[in-house]
Design a protein around this motif. Structure first.
Motif, short mmCIF file in Angstrom:
data_model
loop_
_atom_site.label_atom_id
_atom_site.label_comp_id
_atom_site.label_asym_id
_atom_site.label_seq_id
_atom_site.Cartn_x
_atom_site.Cartn_y
_atom_site.Cartn_z
N ALA A 217 0.83 -1.21 0.00
CA ALA A 217 0.00 0.00 0.00
C ALA A 217 0.86 1.25 0.00
CB ALA A 217 -0.93 -0.01 1.21
N SER A 218 1.96 1.23 0.77
CA SER A 218 2.86 2.38 0.83
C SER A 218 3.50 2.63 -0.52
CB SER A 218 3.95 2.12 1.87
OG SER A 218 3.39 2.00 3.16
N ALA A 219 3.85 1.54 -1.22
CA ALA A 219 4.47 1.68 -2.54
C ALA A 219 3.51 2.31 -3.52
CB ALA A 219 4.93 0.30 -3.04
N VAL A 220 2.21 1.87 -3.44
CA VAL A 220 1.20 2.44 -4.33
C VAL A 220 1.03 3.92 -4.03
CG1 VAL A 220 -1.25 2.43 -4.91
CG2 VAL A 220 -0.02 0.26 -4.67
N ALA A 221 0.95 4.28 -2.72
CA ALA A 221 0.77 5.68 -2.35
C ALA A 221 1.95 6.52 -2.81
CB ALA A 221 0.61 5.76 -0.83
N TRP A 222 3.16 5.98 -2.66
CA TRP A 222 4.35 6.72 -3.04
C TRP A 222 4.38 6.97 -4.54
CZ3 TRP A 222 8.36 5.55 -6.36
CH2 TRP A 222 9.45 6.44 -6.32
N SER A 223 3.88 5.99 -5.31
CA SER A 223 3.96 6.11 -6.77
C SER A 223 2.81 6.92 -7.36
CB SER A 223 3.98 4.71 -7.41
OG SER A 223 2.75 4.03 -7.17
N ALA A 224 1.84 7.29 -6.53
CA ALA A 224 0.70 8.06 -7.03
C ALA A 224 1.11 9.50 -7.29
CB ALA A 224 -0.44 8.00 -6.02
N GLY A 225 0.43 10.12 -8.25
CA GLY A 225 0.71 11.52 -8.55
C GLY A 225 0.14 12.45 -7.50
N ASP A 226 0.84 13.52 -7.24
CA ASP A 226 0.42 14.54 -6.27
C ASP A 226 0.08 15.80 -7.07
OD1 ASP A 226 0.33 16.69 -4.47
OD2 ASP A 226 1.81 15.79 -3.15
N ALA A 227 -1.22 16.10 -7.16
CA ALA A 227 -1.67 17.24 -7.97
C ALA A 227 -1.12 18.57 -7.45
CB ALA A 227 -3.19 17.28 -8.00
N ALA A 228 -1.00 18.71 -6.14
CA ALA A 228 -0.47 19.95 -5.56
C ALA A 228 0.98 20.16 -5.96
CB ALA A 228 -0.60 19.92 -4.04
N ALA A 229 1.76 19.07 -5.89
CA ALA A 229 3.15 19.15 -6.32
C ALA A 229 3.23 19.39 -7.82
CB ALA A 229 3.88 17.86 -5.95
N GLY A 230 2.29 18.77 -8.54
CA GLY A 230 2.26 18.93 -9.99
C GLY A 230 1.98 20.37 -10.40
N LYS A 231 1.16 21.07 -9.63
CA LYS A 231 0.86 22.47 -9.93
C LYS A 231 2.12 23.31 -9.90
CE LYS A 231 -2.02 26.36 -8.54
NZ LYS A 231 -3.09 26.83 -7.60
N THR A 232 2.96 23.07 -8.92
CA THR A 232 4.23 23.80 -8.80
C THR A 232 5.16 23.44 -9.96
OG1 THR A 232 4.06 23.86 -6.40
CG2 THR A 232 6.24 24.21 -7.35
N LYS A 233 5.24 22.17 -10.26
CA LYS A 233 6.12 21.70 -11.33
C LYS A 233 5.63 22.14 -12.70
CE LYS A 233 7.55 17.67 -8.63
NZ LYS A 233 7.55 16.19 -8.50
N ALA A 234 4.34 22.43 -12.81
CA ALA A 234 3.75 22.79 -14.10
C ALA A 234 4.04 24.23 -14.51
CB ALA A 234 2.24 22.57 -14.06
N ALA A 235 4.72 24.97 -13.67
CA ALA A 235 5.01 26.37 -13.99
C ALA A 235 5.71 26.52 -15.33
CB ALA A 235 5.85 26.99 -12.88
N VAL A 236 6.64 25.62 -15.60
CA VAL A 236 7.38 25.67 -16.87
C VAL A 236 6.49 25.27 -18.04
CG1 VAL A 236 8.27 23.30 -16.74
CG2 VAL A 236 9.55 25.03 -18.00
N CYS A 237 5.49 24.44 -17.78
CA CYS A 237 4.58 23.98 -18.84
C CYS A 237 3.62 25.09 -19.27
CB CYS A 237 3.75 22.80 -18.34
SG CYS A 237 4.69 21.45 -17.59
N ALA A 238 3.39 26.05 -18.35
CA ALA A 238 2.40 27.09 -18.59
C ALA A 238 2.70 27.95 -19.81
CB ALA A 238 2.29 27.98 -17.35
N ALA A 239 3.97 28.06 -20.17
CA ALA A 239 4.34 28.89 -21.32
C ALA A 239 3.64 28.43 -22.59
CB ALA A 239 5.85 28.85 -21.51
N CYS A 240 3.42 27.13 -22.71
CA CYS A 240 2.76 26.59 -23.91
C CYS A 240 1.33 26.13 -23.63
CB CYS A 240 3.55 25.42 -24.47
SG CYS A 240 5.17 25.85 -25.14
#
Length: 203
Positions: free
Chosen positions: A16-39
């Motif tokens: 279960a921990s492995a599944v949780a760790w491998s799941a995407g985190d939308a909040a973290a993704g929002k921060t990481k998406a800053a570079v994607c916003a240009a396009c």
């Protein structure tokens, strides 16, 4: 018996921990998406019709495309170098974020949607073009389990570009050549009409 039960529970907990760790985190993704916003814009609703809308797209599909760009199964001068530096977790987080955003409706050229609807819903029996709805659904919602993308409201320009790339095999990351086999039988008029019809699809 008790020892076996404890081992089983421990195994389940680790799994279960492995599944949780491998799941995407939308909040973290929002921060990481800053570079994607240009396009793609901050919320994934790109303004440039040559760049796809990512808002509301299935996580499984976004993840697959990022992986394909990274491993060069899909090539693009802008996306390939961007994906090359992403970790597995980065890709999971970005997929989670963009899939959680609300897609804005598209606008179709109403002079072309009649032919587009005909091809989308029924294909072209005479030339062997399969109905788009068979994989992408009647409203273009796609199939996340099969990694078939949602098409609802996607820019007609982008859809037309991708269909042409499948037709000439410059894009070849479709499982079993499904899209290449279909697009190779489509006329220019059919590709344009289907792209316009898709742009107007809504839930």
């Amino acid at each position: 018996m008790k020892k076996a039960l404890m081992i089983a529970l421990a195994t389940l907990t680790i799994g279960a921990s492995a599944v949780a760790w491998s799941a995407g985190d939308a909040a973290a993704g929002k921060t990481k998406a800053a570079v994607c916003a240009a396009c793609h814009a901050a919320d994934g609703n790109s303004v440039n019709p040559e760049w796809p809308k990512l808002a509301g797209q299935h996580e499984t599909y976004i993840l697959k495309q990022l992986q394909n760009f990274k491993n060069k199964e899909r090539e693009n001068a802008l996306m390939s170098p961007q994906a090359a530096v992403l970790s597995d977790q980065d890709m999971l987080d970005l997929a989670a974020y963009f899939s959680s955003q609300e897609a804005k409706p598209g606008v179709a050229d109403m002079t072309k949607v009649e032919l587009g609807e005909k091809i989308y819903r029924g294909g072209n029996i005479a030339t062997g073009v399969a109905a788009c709805a068979a994989c992408h659904g009647p409203t273009g919602s796609g199939n996340p389990a099969a990694k078939f993308p949602s098409l609802q409201g996607q820019h007609a320009t982008y859809t037309k570009l991708q269909l042409n790339m499948f037709r000439n095999s410059s894009r070849a990351n479709d499982a079993g050549k499904m899209m290449r086999n279909i697009a190779s039988k489509m006329s220019d008029a059919e590709i344009e009409a289907v792209a316009e019809y898709i742009a107007g699809l809504q839930k």
